[in-house]
Design a protein around this motif. Structure first.
Motif, PDB file in Angstrom:
ATOM      1  N   ARG A 266      97.124  52.338  74.127  1.00 60.42           N
ATOM      2  CA  ARG A 266      96.068  52.416  73.119  1.00 60.42           C
ATOM      3  C   ARG A 266      95.942  51.127  72.321  1.00 60.42           C
ATOM      4  NH1 ARG A 266      96.905  58.563  70.705  1.00 60.42           N
ATOM      5  NH2 ARG A 266      96.911  59.621  72.732  1.00 60.42           N
ATOM      6  N   VAL A 267      97.029  50.372  72.242  1.00 61.61           N
ATOM      7  CA  VAL A 267      96.946  49.111  71.519  1.00 61.61           C
ATOM      8  C   VAL A 267      96.015  48.133  72.230  1.00 61.61           C
ATOM      9  CG1 VAL A 267      98.946  48.109  72.690  1.00 61.61           C
ATOM     10  CG2 VAL A 267      98.348  47.359  70.377  1.00 61.61           C
ATOM     11  N   LEU A 268      95.882  48.270  73.554  1.00 63.64           N
ATOM     12  CA  LEU A 268      94.924  47.435  74.278  1.00 63.64           C
ATOM     13  C   LEU A 268      93.492  47.768  73.863  1.00 63.64           C
ATOM     14  CD1 LEU A 268      96.422  47.365  77.893  1.00 63.64           C
ATOM     15  CD2 LEU A 268      96.493  45.568  76.155  1.00 63.64           C
ATOM     16  N   ALA A 269      93.221  49.063  73.696  1.00 58.88           N
ATOM     17  CA  ALA A 269      91.886  49.454  73.248  1.00 58.88           C
ATOM     18  C   ALA A 269      91.618  48.953  71.838  1.00 58.88           C
ATOM     19  CB  ALA A 269      91.748  50.972  73.316  1.00 58.88           C
ATOM     20  N   LEU A 270      92.621  49.037  70.969  1.00 57.70           N
ATOM     21  CA  LEU A 270      92.446  48.560  69.594  1.00 57.70           C
ATOM     22  C   LEU A 270      92.195  47.054  69.559  1.00 57.70           C
ATOM     23  CD1 LEU A 270      92.520  49.198  66.568  1.00 57.70           C
ATOM     24  CD2 LEU A 270      94.996  48.835  66.641  1.00 57.70           C
ATOM     25  N   ALA A 271      92.971  46.308  70.327  1.00 55.34           N
ATOM     26  CA  ALA A 271      92.776  44.856  70.364  1.00 55.34           C
ATOM     27  C   ALA A 271      91.447  44.491  71.008  1.00 55.34           C
ATOM     28  CB  ALA A 271      93.933  44.201  71.116  1.00 55.34           C
ATOM     29  N   GLY A 272      91.066  45.225  72.049  1.00 51.43           N
ATOM     30  CA  GLY A 272      89.791  44.934  72.700  1.00 51.43           C
ATOM     31  C   GLY A 272      88.599  45.194  71.793  1.00 51.43           C
ATOM     32  N   VAL A 273      88.647  46.275  71.028  1.00 57.26           N
ATOM     33  CA  VAL A 273      87.557  46.559  70.088  1.00 57.26           C
ATOM     34  C   VAL A 273      87.498  45.490  69.004  1.00 57.26           C
ATOM     35  CG1 VAL A 273      86.751  48.193  68.350  1.00 57.26           C
ATOM     36  CG2 VAL A 273      87.556  49.027  70.551  1.00 57.26           C
ATOM     37  N   ALA A 274      88.662  45.030  68.536  1.00 60.80           N
ATOM     38  CA  ALA A 274      88.674  43.966  67.527  1.00 60.80           C
ATOM     39  C   ALA A 274      88.059  42.683  68.076  1.00 60.80           C
ATOM     40  CB  ALA A 274      90.105  43.717  67.060  1.00 60.80           C
ATOM     41  N   VAL A 275      88.359  42.345  69.331  1.00 60.05           N
ATOM     42  CA  VAL A 275      87.776  41.143  69.934  1.00 60.05           C
ATOM     43  C   VAL A 275      86.263  41.294  70.091  1.00 60.05           C
ATOM     44  CG1 VAL A 275      87.733  39.738  72.028  1.00 60.05           C
ATOM     45  CG2 VAL A 275      89.912  40.486  71.083  1.00 60.05           C
ATOM     46  N   CYS A 276      85.814  42.487  70.460  1.00 58.37           N
ATOM     47  CA  CYS A 276      84.370  42.714  70.614  1.00 58.37           C
ATOM     48  C   CYS A 276      83.643  42.589  69.281  1.00 58.37           C
ATOM     49  CB  CYS A 276      84.127  44.090  71.226  1.00 58.37           C
ATOM     50  SG  CYS A 276      84.652  44.252  72.948  1.00 58.37           S
ATOM     51  N   LEU A 277      84.245  43.095  68.208  1.00 55.53           N
ATOM     52  CA  LEU A 277      83.604  42.980  66.899  1.00 55.53           C
ATOM     53  C   LEU A 277      83.561  41.533  66.424  1.00 55.53           C
ATOM     54  CD1 LEU A 277      85.019  46.094  65.006  1.00 55.53           C
ATOM     55  CD2 LEU A 277      82.798  45.819  66.107  1.00 55.53           C
ATOM     56  N   ILE A 278      84.628  40.789  66.689  1.00 55.48           N
ATOM     57  CA  ILE A 278      84.617  39.368  66.318  1.00 55.48           C
ATOM     58  C   ILE A 278      83.577  38.610  67.135  1.00 55.48           C
ATOM     59  CG2 ILE A 278      86.005  37.262  66.305  1.00 55.48           C
ATOM     60  CD1 ILE A 278      88.435  38.973  65.714  1.00 55.48           C
ATOM     61  N   ALA A 279      83.415  39.004  68.406  1.00 53.77           N
ATOM     62  CA  ALA A 279      82.442  38.324  69.263  1.00 53.77           C
ATOM     63  C   ALA A 279      81.012  38.528  68.780  1.00 53.77           C
ATOM     64  CB  ALA A 279      82.585  38.828  70.699  1.00 53.77           C
ATOM     65  N   LEU A 280      80.753  39.624  68.073  1.00 53.27           N
ATOM     66  CA  LEU A 280      79.396  39.853  67.564  1.00 53.27           C
ATOM     67  C   LEU A 280      79.018  38.875  66.456  1.00 53.27           C
ATOM     68  CD1 LEU A 280      79.288  43.756  67.473  1.00 53.27           C
ATOM     69  CD2 LEU A 280      78.211  42.234  69.131  1.00 53.27           C
ATOM     70  N   TYR A 281      79.997  38.229  65.852  1.00 52.62           N
ATOM     71  CA  TYR A 281      79.718  37.225  64.827  1.00 52.62           C
ATOM     72  C   TYR A 281      79.604  35.814  65.414  1.00 52.62           C
ATOM     73  CZ  TYR A 281      80.865  40.785  61.353  1.00 52.62           C
ATOM     74  OH  TYR A 281      80.878  41.917  60.585  1.00 52.62           O
ATOM     75  N   LEU A 282      79.939  35.647  66.681  1.00 52.28           N
ATOM     76  CA  LEU A 282      79.872  34.337  67.324  1.00 52.28           C
ATOM     77  C   LEU A 282      78.451  34.068  67.820  1.00 52.28           C
ATOM     78  CD1 LEU A 282      83.224  34.451  69.335  1.00 52.28           C
ATOM     79  CD2 LEU A 282      82.793  33.421  67.090  1.00 52.28           C
ATOM     80  N   PRO A 283      78.139  32.822  68.183  1.00 51.71           N
ATOM     81  CA  PRO A 283      76.785  32.513  68.681  1.00 51.71           C
ATOM     82  C   PRO A 283      76.495  33.219  70.000  1.00 51.71           C
ATOM     83  CG  PRO A 283      77.905  30.515  67.961  1.00 51.71           C
ATOM     84  CD  PRO A 283      78.939  31.593  67.973  1.00 51.71           C
ATOM     85  N   TRP A 284      75.296  33.789  70.088  1.00 48.61           N
ATOM     86  CA  TRP A 284      74.821  34.460  71.300  1.00 48.61           C
ATOM     87  C   TRP A 284      73.567  33.783  71.835  1.00 48.61           C
ATOM     88  CZ3 TRP A 284      75.925  39.557  73.582  1.00 48.61           C
ATOM     89  CH2 TRP A 284      77.189  40.039  73.211  1.00 48.61           C
ATOM     90  N   GLY A 285      73.392  32.528  71.573  1.00 48.76           N
ATOM     91  CA  GLY A 285      72.216  31.821  72.046  1.00 48.76           C
ATOM     92  C   GLY A 285      71.331  31.401  70.892  1.00 48.76           C
ATOM     93  N   LYS A 286      70.144  30.936  71.227  1.00 49.72           N
ATOM     94  CA  LYS A 286      69.188  30.471  70.236  1.00 49.72           C
ATOM     95  C   LYS A 286      67.893  31.259  70.352  1.00 49.72           C
ATOM     96  CE  LYS A 286      70.963  25.732  69.979  1.00 49.72           C
ATOM     97  NZ  LYS A 286      70.615  24.285  70.068  1.00 49.72           N
ATOM     98  N   MET A 287      67.189  31.313  69.240  1.00 49.71           N
ATOM     99  CA  MET A 287      65.901  31.993  69.205  1.00 49.71           C
ATOM    100  C   MET A 287      65.044  31.341  68.129  1.00 49.71           C
ATOM    101  SD  MET A 287      66.762  35.563  67.240  1.00 49.71           S
ATOM    102  CE  MET A 287      67.373  35.568  65.559  1.00 49.71           C
ATOM    103  N   MET A 288      63.767  31.695  68.117  1.00 44.52           N
ATOM    104  CA  MET A 288      62.868  31.183  67.098  1.00 44.52           C
ATOM    105  C   MET A 288      63.126  31.884  65.767  1.00 44.52           C
ATOM    106  SD  MET A 288      61.304  28.940  68.837  1.00 44.52           S
ATOM    107  CE  MET A 288      60.050  28.455  67.651  1.00 44.52           C
TER     108      MET A 288
END
Length: 413
Positions: free
Chosen positions: A230-252
């Protein structure tokens, strides 16, 4: 005392000049008695009618002089008048007196609904269609439950399904508000208002439905998330949430995608030579201000970004359940479905940026746990019902006895 010139009686013996003609009044004798209230009034001709107020004052003054009492001092206009409040039996906080049901959760849900109304405006962030719908349904359920508990339930409360009155619904609603606050993170006016509403609901519902021996907390073991896998799931969810704050490309700046840099089409057959367009590629930057409307978007700017957030959060909730808690057999496939929804969302908005690749990396760890959970390999003593075999009797299976039973009755066990 009368004026020596006009004979008018003075209203006050201390006057030095006559009020009628202005002549000087005679000096007052030293031992002269103080005139009564009746003589202190200005003289009035007998032909004029007497006012009722004057007659009442004269009678009141005569009565006081006979009894020897003094007139009570008149109440000052500036003195505060004590407000008489109706005693309705309410002994709670004063700031909740006018709230329906005197409930803190009702006030918090109202603040959250106010935030949803503000999110319609284009210059405010929003929690998405799915997040708004779940927030409205949960808010109605919490308000109906609080009004029914206080005894001031209106007629529409009876139409709310009883399944929404369970104590798990307010707990899930509190968790939903906390999760959607992540989507509103940033420098905006909506975030502090949303946090205030979420805190009001969370503090009230924590005392009612979460803590205690009969609370929802008895169904979960949060410390079990620190164990493998279960610690893998907890760490994976934390990485996914941090990734949502990272750049995902550019837009107008208006939210639209960047225009494609395609070549200008060539000449059309049959057109005069002077009207033919020379084939050329449009430059990346036509002027100094060409890149002014291009911004870098994060994962929260991708449409429907609340879907992976809520899906991964539900996966953690299922992973934190006590092994002894009974659960339906179909619940084992929910984590795998949450990973599938998150994967489809990420592939739909994937770009050559850091955010999508970090999200997929964290989703891989979550998927590892989801597969083990679907195969019932998470824990041997999980709360899922056992798979039924071909024979579930208490006695050991005997093939010879089965053949005899089939020969005698025509049926086999």
């Amino acid at each position: 005392m009368q004026c020596p010139e006009c004979g008018e009686s003075a209203a006050d013996v201390r006057l030095m000049y006559c009020e009628q003609c202005g002549a000087k009044m005679p000096a007052r004798p030293a031992g002269a008695p103080r005139p009564s209230a009746r003589n202190s009034r200005p003289s009035r001709p007998a032909s004029e009618p007497a006012y009722a107020s004057e007659l009442m004052e004269e009678e009141e003054e005569d009565r006081r002089q006979r009894t020897g009492t003094q007139r009570p001092p008149a109440a000052s206009a500036s003195s505060p008048v004590a407000a008489v409040e109706e005693d309705d039996g309410y002994t709670g906080p004063r700031w909740l007196k006018e709230v329906p049901g005197h409930s803190q959760s009702v006030l918090g849900a109202g603040v959250v609904v106010f935030c949803l109304a503000l999110s319609i405006l284009p210059f405010f962030p929003n929690v998405g269609v799915v997040g708004s719908l779940l927030t409205l349904v949960g808010g109605v359920a919490v308000i109906a439950r609080e009004l029914r508990r206080s005894g001031d339930a209106p007629g529409w409360v009876d139409s709310v399904p009883l399944v929404l009155m369970r104590p798990e619904v307010p707990a899930a609603y509190t968790l939903l508000l906390a999760a959607l606050a992540l989507k509103l993170s940033g420098f905006n006016l909506l975030l502090p208002i949303w946090v205030v509403g979420a805190v009001l609901v969370g503090l009230d519902q924590y005392k009612q439905v979460v803590e205690g021996p009969d609370g929802v907390s008895r169904l979960f073991d949060v410390r079990s998330l620190l164990g493998f896998p279960r610690v893998l799931a907890l760490a994976g969810v934390a990485v996914c949430l941090i990734a949502l704050y990272l750049p995902w490309g550019k837009m107008m700046a208006d939210g639209s995608s960047l225009p494609a840099n395609v070549p200008v089409p060539g000449s059309v057959q049959g057109a005069p030579p002077e009207l033919r367009v020379i084939p050329s590629n449009r430059p990346d930057e036509d002027s100094l201000y060409a890149g002014g409307g291009v911004i870098t978007r994060s994962g929260w700017d991708v449409p429907a970004s609340e879907l992976p957030l809520l899906a991964l959060l539900s996966l953690l909730v299922i992973a934190a359940l006590h092994p002894e808690v009974e659960r339906p057999a179909a619940l084992r496939w929910v984590p795998l479905g949450a990973v599938s929804v998150s994967l489809l969302w990420a592939l739909a908005g994937v770009r050559l940026a850091v955010g999508p690749f970090a999200f997929l990396f964290g989703l891989g760890a979550v998927g590892f746990y989801a597969v083990r959970h679907a195969l019932a390999r998470d824990e041997p003593d999980s709360g899922f019902p056992p798979d039924e075999g071909p024979y579930d009797g208490e006695e050991p299976y005997d093939p010879e006895q089965d053949s005899e039973t089939e020969r005698d009755t025509g049926y086999s066990r």
